[in-house]
Design a protein around this motif. Structure first.
Motif, PDB file in Angstrom:
ATOM      1  N   THR A  99      -1.461 -14.092   0.669  1.00 36.74           N
ATOM      2  CA  THR A  99      -1.485 -13.935  -0.787  1.00 36.74           C
ATOM      3  C   THR A  99      -1.201 -15.272  -1.459  1.00 36.74           C
ATOM      4  OG1 THR A  99       0.866 -13.402  -0.894  1.00 36.74           O
ATOM      5  CG2 THR A  99      -0.663 -11.576  -0.556  1.00 36.74           C
ATOM      6  N   HIS A 100      -1.598 -15.355  -2.737  1.00 36.29           N
ATOM      7  CA  HIS A 100      -1.322 -16.575  -3.496  1.00 36.29           C
ATOM      8  C   HIS A 100       0.185 -16.774  -3.667  1.00 36.29           C
ATOM      9  CE1 HIS A 100      -5.434 -17.623  -4.439  1.00 36.29           C
ATOM     10  NE2 HIS A 100      -5.674 -16.384  -4.852  1.00 36.29           N
ATOM     11  N   GLU A 101       0.912 -15.674  -3.809  1.00 31.55           N
ATOM     12  CA  GLU A 101       2.366 -15.792  -3.970  1.00 31.55           C
ATOM     13  C   GLU A 101       3.010 -16.392  -2.725  1.00 31.55           C
ATOM     14  OE1 GLU A 101       0.576 -13.188  -4.672  1.00 31.55           O
ATOM     15  OE2 GLU A 101       0.734 -13.182  -6.883  1.00 31.55           O
ATOM     16  N   ASN A 102       2.550 -15.943  -1.547  1.00 28.84           N
ATOM     17  CA  ASN A 102       3.107 -16.499  -0.310  1.00 28.84           C
ATOM     18  C   ASN A 102       2.725 -17.970  -0.132  1.00 28.84           C
ATOM     19  OD1 ASN A 102       4.370 -14.120   0.401  1.00 28.84           O
ATOM     20  ND2 ASN A 102       2.666 -13.396   1.651  1.00 28.84           N
TER      21      ASN A 102
ATOM     22  N   LYS B 199     -10.369 -15.483   3.218  1.00 33.14           N
ATOM     23  CA  LYS B 199      -9.338 -15.255   4.239  1.00 33.14           C
ATOM     24  C   LYS B 199      -9.237 -16.457   5.174  1.00 33.14           C
ATOM     25  CE  LYS B 199      -8.170 -12.244   8.127  1.00 33.14           C
ATOM     26  NZ  LYS B 199      -8.584 -11.065   8.918  1.00 33.14           N
TER      27      LYS B 199
ATOM     28  N   ARG C 147      -7.604 -19.342   3.225  1.00 31.30           N
ATOM     29  CA  ARG C 147      -6.153 -19.148   3.064  1.00 31.30           C
ATOM     30  C   ARG C 147      -5.428 -19.274   4.395  1.00 31.30           C
ATOM     31  NH1 ARG C 147      -5.180 -14.161  -1.223  1.00 31.30           N
ATOM     32  NH2 ARG C 147      -6.598 -14.878  -2.859  1.00 31.30           N
TER      33      ARG C 147
ATOM     34  N   LEU D 262       1.337 -12.207   4.790  1.00 29.53           N
ATOM     35  CA  LEU D 262       0.138 -11.778   4.090  1.00 29.53           C
ATOM     36  C   LEU D 262      -0.447 -12.985   3.377  1.00 29.53           C
ATOM     37  CD1 LEU D 262       1.295  -8.368   2.543  1.00 29.53           C
ATOM     38  CD2 LEU D 262      -0.131  -8.735   4.556  1.00 29.53           C
TER      39      LEU D 262
ATOM     40  N   LEU E 251      -5.213  -9.919   1.727  1.00 28.93           N
ATOM     41  CA  LEU E 251      -5.286 -10.885   0.628  1.00 28.93           C
ATOM     42  C   LEU E 251      -4.620 -10.388  -0.644  1.00 28.93           C
ATOM     43  CD1 LEU E 251      -9.013 -11.997   1.075  1.00 28.93           C
ATOM     44  CD2 LEU E 251      -6.975 -13.136   1.942  1.00 28.93           C
ATOM     45  N   CYS E 252      -4.216  -9.102  -0.632  1.00 25.93           N
ATOM     46  CA  CYS E 252      -3.593  -8.498  -1.818  1.00 25.93           C
ATOM     47  C   CYS E 252      -4.489  -8.642  -3.053  1.00 25.93           C
ATOM     48  CB  CYS E 252      -2.219  -9.113  -2.083  1.00 25.93           C
ATOM     49  SG  CYS E 252      -0.977  -8.591  -0.907  1.00 25.93           S
ATOM     50  N   VAL E 253      -5.717  -8.186  -2.910  1.00 25.26           N
ATOM     51  CA  VAL E 253      -6.658  -8.184  -4.021  1.00 25.26           C
ATOM     52  C   VAL E 253      -7.146  -6.758  -4.240  1.00 25.26           C
ATOM     53  CG1 VAL E 253      -7.402 -10.552  -3.671  1.00 25.26           C
ATOM     54  CG2 VAL E 253      -8.591  -8.721  -2.480  1.00 25.26           C
TER      55      VAL E 253
ATOM     56  N   CYS F 137      -8.578  -6.614   1.661  1.00 27.38           N
ATOM     57  CA  CYS F 137      -7.798  -6.535   0.413  1.00 27.38           C
ATOM     58  C   CYS F 137      -6.314  -6.385   0.705  1.00 27.38           C
ATOM     59  CB  CYS F 137      -8.287  -5.364  -0.438  1.00 27.38           C
ATOM     60  SG  CYS F 137      -9.949  -5.588  -1.104  1.00 27.38           S
TER      61      CYS F 137
END
Length: 580
Positions: free
Chosen positions: A213-216, A169, A172, A211, A137-139, A134
């Protein structure tokens, strides 16, 4: 069986006590102990035995009580464990003794306690993995109620959740590595060094910098799209420089080996290539300044050729005529010519599909006019080798292609004018007006040729009817060859030729029951000429209604339809001309 053994043991215990007391009595007798002392000693033995038995009874009763207490305790613990671990309540078998109940409950409690510990241990390990995933993945972590013991179903769901996160993971990470590799490759192709922190992190080879993440991912995708746009811009700049250099080479008449040598020497990244081509353009520009007159003349020739290629009329050329005729050859004049040339090139690039269709139409139009011209030539029937059949097939193809191309032009021009916001002109006319004018001119020419043919055929008929006799040499009658005698139809007059002794010829016209076909056609054409002469109207004016009207849009299908109506009143094929 067990009850008999216990009874035997109890009987043997009583017997043993009796034997022991008898031995004590014998001892006491041998020792001469008096009765009172014997009674005292026997009471002591009794007290000792009774005390021992009472102690044993007390201990056993305490054990019994402890067992009952354990049973109650184990039942409570078992109920609690089953509730915490989301298990069904434990049910004891019927007919069990207290000891068996206590043992079964104790063993069950031990098993559930161990399982509880294993679940908590596994939960702790799963929570550690979940926390790490988490964080990367920032979840949101998987929710497990605090202080609760997870059930088997919850642990299974937790394991599946971690499996999903692990796959996410990997996915991504694959996307990240692909994006970073593409960005790194684009930077290498462009010869650009990373400037922003995001660019530096993108080209860095460390895998744990980002990280997942979707933002990255979105940030990297945006950076990649920006890099692609930048690369495309550099490619366009490079293409413009190449085009500029080639144009300057052509103007300055550079040697082919020099061009090839320079092109082969261009190496490196896009930035390096742009710098090399820019240097070549700068060098050629300096050379161009020393040859302005020749360069401007070549630009003018190229401009005129491009005007012709774009079918641009005088309204496009007149504004620039002053510069075309200017003899003061300066860099400013060259810049004006280059700007106009670039403007016309851009127009050509935008209208190239329409110009190609128009060029194709003009090609088929020329073939159509050629076929129309051949149709009036009677000598074409003397051709051999299947030429007429081939010509007929080509004519059918032209007749199909002309309306198709006109419709394609009409729709294409409408779309182009809607997108560009300006009219598409051909020689100063709208394209459909231009096509309509071609059809009108052709129709007018056909009307003129038709009038000339009628007039010529009328004169030829009158000349034939009143032909002057000619002299022939002596030698008797000449017999005509059978294959040269024209076959007479019931509607044709029978021409009988007689010869006298002085060789003068006389023509006698013997009319048949019906008037001659040529006479009927002549009367029809004469009436048509009289109507045309009385109204004093040309074929084009007849189509338009008045002389002042502008040409209306007419296509190949309209023209052929109108032509088919006209053929009901007159004969246009080449075979009919032989009758005149």
């Amino acid at each position: 069986m067990s009850s008999r053994r216990s009874e035997a043991l109890a009987f043997s215990l009583v017997t043993g006590i009796n034997h022991a007391m008898a031995k004590l009595v014998d001892i006491w007798d041998s020792m001469g102990i008096m009765e009172e002392q014997r009674v005292e000693r026997m009471e002591t033995v009794k007290k000792h035995i009774e005390g021992l038995l009472n102690d044993m009874i007390t201990e056993e009763e305490a054990l019994k009580h402890r067992i009952r207490t354990n049973v109650i305790t184990f039942e409570k613990q078992l109920d609690t464990l089953c509730l915490e671990m989301s298990m069904d309540p434990y049910k004891l078998e019927e007919g069990l003794t207290v000891l068996q109940i206590e043992k079964n409950l104790r063993l069950r409690v031990e098993v559930l306690t161990k399982e509880k510990g294993d679940r908590l241990k596994e939960l702790h390990g799963l929570q550690q993995q979940d926390k790490e995933l988490c964080l990367e993945l920032c979840v949101t972590p998987y929710y497990v109620p605090t202080g609760s013991i997870p059930s088997r179903t919850q642990l299974q769901e937790f394991r599946e959740h971690l499996k999903t996160l692990s796959e996410e993971k990997k996915s991504r990470a694959k996307v990240f590595s692909g994006l970073r590799e593409d960005i790194r490759k684009l930077m290498e192709d462009m010869g650009q060094k990373p400037e922003t922190s995001l660019e530096k992190e993108s080209v860095c080879h460390g895998e744990e910098i980002f990280l997942l993440t979707h933002e990255n991912i979105k940030a990297l995708q945006l950076l990649l799209s920006q890099m692609k746009v930048k690369k495309e811009s550099l490619m366009n700049t490079l293409a413009e420089l190449k085009e500029r250099a080639i144009s300057l080479w052509n103007r300055l008449e550079a040697l082919e080996q020099d061009r090839t040598a320079f092109q082969e020497s261009v190496r490196g990244t896009l930035s390096d290539q742009i710098a090399q081509w820019q240097g070549e353009v700068d060098r050629l520009t300096v050379l161009q300044k020393a040859m302005l007159e020749d360069v401007i003349d070549k630009v003018r020739q190229e401009l005129v050729a491009l005007w012709d290629k774009c079918n641009q009329g005088t309204e496009h050329r007149e504004p620039f005529n002053a510069h075309i005729c200017d003899d003061d050859f300066t860099e400013e004049l060259l810049a004006l010519h280059d700007a106009e040339l670039l403007k016309v090139k851009n127009y050509y690039d935008q209208a190239k599909p329409l110009l190609e269709v128009l060029q194709k139409w003009e090609k088929y139009w020329a073939l159509f006019l050629d076929f129309e011209k051949k149709a009036n030539d009677p000598n074409r029937f003397s051709n051999r080798g299947g030429a007429l059949l081939k010509e007929a097939k080509e004519k059918v193809k032209v007749q199909k292609m002309l309306p198709k191309l006109e419709e394609e032009l009409r729709t294409g021009v409408e779309s182009w004018e809607k997108d560009q916001g300006t009219a598409f002109l051909v020689q100063g006319q709208r394209v459909m007006t231009y096509i309509s004018t071609q059809w009108e001119e052709h129709k007018q020419l056909r009307g003129k040729e038709k009038s000339e043919r009628v007039t010529t055929s009328k004169k030829g008929e009158m000349t034939t009817l009143f032909k002057t006799p000619t002299k022939r040499a002596h030698g008797g009658m000449n017999t005509l060859t059978p294959n040269k005698i024209r076959k007479q139809t019931p509607t044709q007059p029978i021409m009988v030729r007689s010869y006298s002794c002085n060789s003068s010829s006389t023509f006698i016209s013997v009319p048949s029951s019906k008037p001659p076909l040529s006479q009927i056609q002549m009367q029809q054409k004469t009436k048509s000429l009289e109507r045309s002469s009385s109204s004093q109207r040309t074929p084009l004016q007849e189509y338009n209604g008045t002389e002042e009207k502008n040409p209306v849009d007419i296509s190949y299908s309209d023209f052929t339809g109108d032509l088919s109506k006209k053929t009901n009143d007159a004969v246009f094929n080449s075979t009919a001309k032989d009758l005149f």
